[in-house]
Write an enzyme that holds these catalytic residues in place. Structure first.
Site, PDB file in Angstrom:
ATOM      1  N   LYS A 287       0.852  -1.188   0.000  1.00  0.00           N
ATOM      2  CA  LYS A 287       0.000   0.000   0.000  1.00  0.00           C
ATOM      3  C   LYS A 287       0.886   1.235   0.000  1.00  0.00           C
ATOM      4  O   LYS A 287       1.823   1.367   0.785  1.00  0.00           O
ATOM      5  CB  LYS A 287      -0.912  -0.016   1.235  1.00  0.00           C
ATOM      6  CG  LYS A 287      -2.067   0.962   1.156  1.00  0.00           C
ATOM      7  CD  LYS A 287      -3.094   0.725   2.248  1.00  0.00           C
ATOM      8  CE  LYS A 287      -4.271   1.687   2.087  1.00  0.00           C
ATOM      9  NZ  LYS A 287      -5.323   1.480   3.087  1.00  0.00           N
ATOM     10  N   GLU A 372     -19.335  -4.900  10.480  1.00  0.00           N
ATOM     11  CA  GLU A 372     -20.236  -4.053  11.256  1.00  0.00           C
ATOM     12  C   GLU A 372     -21.255  -4.864  12.056  1.00  0.00           C
ATOM     13  O   GLU A 372     -21.578  -4.514  13.200  1.00  0.00           O
ATOM     14  CB  GLU A 372     -20.964  -3.078  10.322  1.00  0.00           C
ATOM     15  CG  GLU A 372     -20.064  -2.082   9.630  1.00  0.00           C
ATOM     16  CD  GLU A 372     -19.477  -2.584   8.307  1.00  0.00           C
ATOM     17  OE1 GLU A 372     -18.789  -1.809   7.634  1.00  0.00           O
ATOM     18  OE2 GLU A 372     -19.727  -3.766   7.964  1.00  0.00           O
ATOM     19  N   ARG A 400     -25.448  -1.323   7.749  1.00  0.00           N
ATOM     20  CA  ARG A 400     -25.109  -2.716   7.477  1.00  0.00           C
ATOM     21  C   ARG A 400     -25.368  -3.610   8.682  1.00  0.00           C
ATOM     22  O   ARG A 400     -25.293  -4.837   8.560  1.00  0.00           O
ATOM     23  CB  ARG A 400     -23.643  -2.812   7.043  1.00  0.00           C
ATOM     24  CG  ARG A 400     -23.249  -1.805   5.983  1.00  0.00           C
ATOM     25  CD  ARG A 400     -21.846  -2.015   5.480  1.00  0.00           C
ATOM     26  NE  ARG A 400     -21.852  -2.874   4.310  1.00  0.00           N
ATOM     27  CZ  ARG A 400     -20.755  -3.367   3.741  1.00  0.00           C
ATOM     28  NH1 ARG A 400     -19.567  -3.086   4.246  1.00  0.00           N
ATOM     29  NH2 ARG A 400     -20.832  -4.123   2.680  1.00  0.00           N
TER      30      ARG A 400
END
Length: 632
Positions: A287, A372, A400
């Site tokens: 990343k 979540e 969610r």
């Protein structure tokens, strides 16, 4: 006078690539230089516009290889989340518009089907790519269309349970689907080296798979031997590769390979393109690759404001603390007073303001990943045993976990505090991340206290109010900064279900829920109207509403939430039940999604700016009259 000759292009290869078809006209040897130019272009673009950077830098070579090997957009690339997709946007006809990224009328920061045929599936939330791609692969199979479907999942998205649900289903189907796991240290990350690269070449080669499939065919009549060979293959892979889990699900696993080695990527993808059935390629990337500041701190450069591309220095922010910072200070102070407090977040430590808490109270901090539903039910379990969980989550992501909010927390009346960030409009992140619905979807849930602060100090007081309440309570606050009210750390909690009148006027009363109070006060001054800070959506201050209804010709409710089913609807229901015949205007977010723009532009679109609000009120008072206004 002759014009001066144009200087050499800074991006000589990238300038020739407007669409993937142009990319496929290049020689493999040119792809490395193209990737370098693409990375530099991405850095320069995001340094001016802000946006997601580190994840995109990590998939430059993978993006180039995918569009080189596959016939996009006929072949479908389904990107997860959208954080990774800026290089994809640049290579698919949007390079010349990238300066408009995340601006009104400009390029979206996320995947958007209406923006380009190359965006096969709209995505702003995590862990959806495999499910969507599997649906597309099934459709292609049923239609007899040989197009390829590829899901690219990474940046932690594999921690979402939905991704495993999709893998579990895909492994049970005879359908052609390629899943690429972009492992950038935000998910699983095994070592990468020559042996792994060699194995990936072998296991994805046509020769190996021809022998593998032919062997299965030949051994079909000898069940015992066929089972033995299958187990041998599985155990050999398990000894040297981390793919046993995927193989057990019925997914043919290949990898891990170096996601920055373009020749290897092109060769492996070309091999896997002709394979059949559900298969997964594990690609390891870095990343922030190619930009030292982002490599050194990929979390900071995950989503950035404008910055200096040469030094990486981020634009500074001055002024009052943000609502996120108010929460971060409160949760640390509350934890110092009460050892029962624990904090939970679904992979939102930085965004939710929990960095200091996680460092100060590491044994009381729980980052559950992009999960979540688990976050909410985990909090419920903790509350059952006497802990005091605080769930820090964005409004758009709490959607969610709606069933868990109802069934696991509210139904049982459990003592869980929800700190809901990014409520209302969110500016450049647009419709995918707008917290436009929480008042509507939470207001209908029994046992839940629902609070909306008008300023920073009130936010802190409400957080403490929620924490001290012996049942579920939710505080929703907007992105960024508020009006700049100083925070008093010793201020007491609020009386639940009580608003306040901020201004007394005549004829018109504005009932503000949360962040719209400053606008209400501005309009109230110009109209000599009454203004109330309602504070609580549930329980509603019914006495205050009825008092204002009896003393005014027109009530105007204001909220930065969907007008359908929101706080204004609660006022309407009360007035109807009480038999009050008073004109009402409900002003909130309209019944449509509002695209990315500045917060001020979005409020103007929604009619929540002073000018539009004044015009609507004056029209109701002047042109329709008091009695007719009741039908508004």
């Amino acid at each position: 006078m002759p014009q001066a000759a144009a200087g050499p292009s800074r991006f000589p290869i990238l300038d020739r690539v407007d669409l993937p078809a142009d990319l496929r006209g290049l020689a493999v040897e040119q792809l490395g230089e193209l990737s370098w130019e693409l990375r530099r272009f991405l850095i320069e673009t995001v340094s001016r516009t802000g946006g997601h950077l580190a994840a995109g830098l990590g998939v430059v070579e993978l993006t180039v290889a995918l569009h080189y090997v596959f016939d996009t957009p006929r072949d479908r690339l389904v990107w997860d989340v959208g954080h990774q997709a800026y290089p994809h946007k640049i290579l698919t006809g949007r390079r010349r518009r990238m300066a408009t990224l995340r601006q009104k009328g400009g390029v979206s920061g996320f995947l958007k089907r209406s923006e380009s045929p190359f965006d096969a599936f709209g995505a702003g939330h995590s862990s959806t790519s495999i499910s969507a791609a599997l649906g597309m692969a099934i459709a292609a199979q049923r239609q007899g269309d040989p197009r390829h479907v590829v899901a690219i999942i990474g940046d932690g998205a594999l921690s979402g349970g939905m991704a495993f649900e999709a893998l579990n289903h895909a492994g049970s189907l005879d359908v052609d689907l390629l899943v690429i796991l972009n492992d950038n240290d935000m998910s699983i990350s095994p070592p990468v080296g020559a042996v792994s690269n060699y194995l990936a070449r072998v296991l994805s080669s046509r020769f190996y798979n021809r022998v593998r499939d032919g062997g299965k065919s030949a051994l079909r009549a000898v069940p015992g031997l066929r089972e033995l060979m299958g187990r041998w293959e599985e155990h050999m892979k398990g000894m040297v590769m981390p793919g046993t889990l995927f193989e057990e699900l019925g997914i043919n696993y290949i990898g891990p390979i170096d996601g920055h080695d373009l020749p290897l990527l092109v060769e492996t993808l070309s091999n896997m393109k002709v394979m059949r059935g559900p298969r997964l390629l594990h690609v390891v990337t870095q990343k922030g690759k190619g930009y030292e500041p982002a490599e050194g701190d990929p979390c900071v450069y995950h989503g950035v404001s404008p910055f200096d591309p040469e030094t990486g220095e981020l634009a500074g922010r001055s002024g009052p603390p943000s609502y996120t910072e108010v929460f971060g200070d409160w949760v640390c102070d509350a934890a110092a007073r009460d050892r029962r407090l624990v904090a939970i977040t679904p992979a939102m430590r930085e965004g939710s303001g929990l960095v200091r808490f996680s460092e100060t109270y590491p044994d009381r901090y729980f980052d559950v990943g992009i999960a979540e539903q688990h976050a909410v039910t985990l909090a419920a379990g903790m509350a059952c045993e006497g802990l005091k969980p605080v769930v820090a989550i964005y409004s758009t992501f709490l959607q969610r976990a709606y069933d868990q909010l109802i069934h696991d927390v509210a139904l049982q009346g459990l003592d869980v505090t929800f700190a809901i960030d990014r409520a209302g409009l969110v500016g450049p992140d647009g419709a995918t991340h707008a917290g436009a619905f929480d008042l509507s979807y939470a207001r209908s849930i029994p046992n839940l206290v629902l609070m909306v602060p008008a300023d920073e100090n009130e936010c802190r007081r409400m957080l403490q109010t929620a924490y001290e309440h012996p049942g579920p309570a939710l505080v929703r606050y907007p992105r960024g900064t508020g009006p700049g009210v100083a925070v008093d750390r010793s201020a007491p909690p609020l009386a639940i279900g009580r608003g306040e009148v901020c201004r007394r006027g005549r004829r018109v009363a504005l009932l503000s829920f949360g962040s719209t109070l400053a606008t209400a006060l501005t309009v109230g001054e110009q109209l000599n109207a009454s203004v109330a800070n309602m504070r609580f959506v549930k329980p509603l201050d019914e006495q205050l509403v009825l008092e204002l209804a009896d003393g005014h010709d027109l009530l105007v409710t204001l909220e930065e939430n969907a007008v359908k089913g929101g706080a204004g609807s609660a006022v309407d229901e009360l007035l109807l039940a009480a038999g009050r015949r008073v004109a009402v205007i409900n002003q909130g977010l309209p019944d449509r999604f509002i695209d990315h723009a500045t917060p001020a532009e979005q409020r103007e679109i929604a009619g929540l700016d002073p000018a539009n609000l004044l015009a609507r009120i004056r029209e109701a008072l002047g042109e329709r009259g008091t009695a007719a206004a009741a039908s508004l």
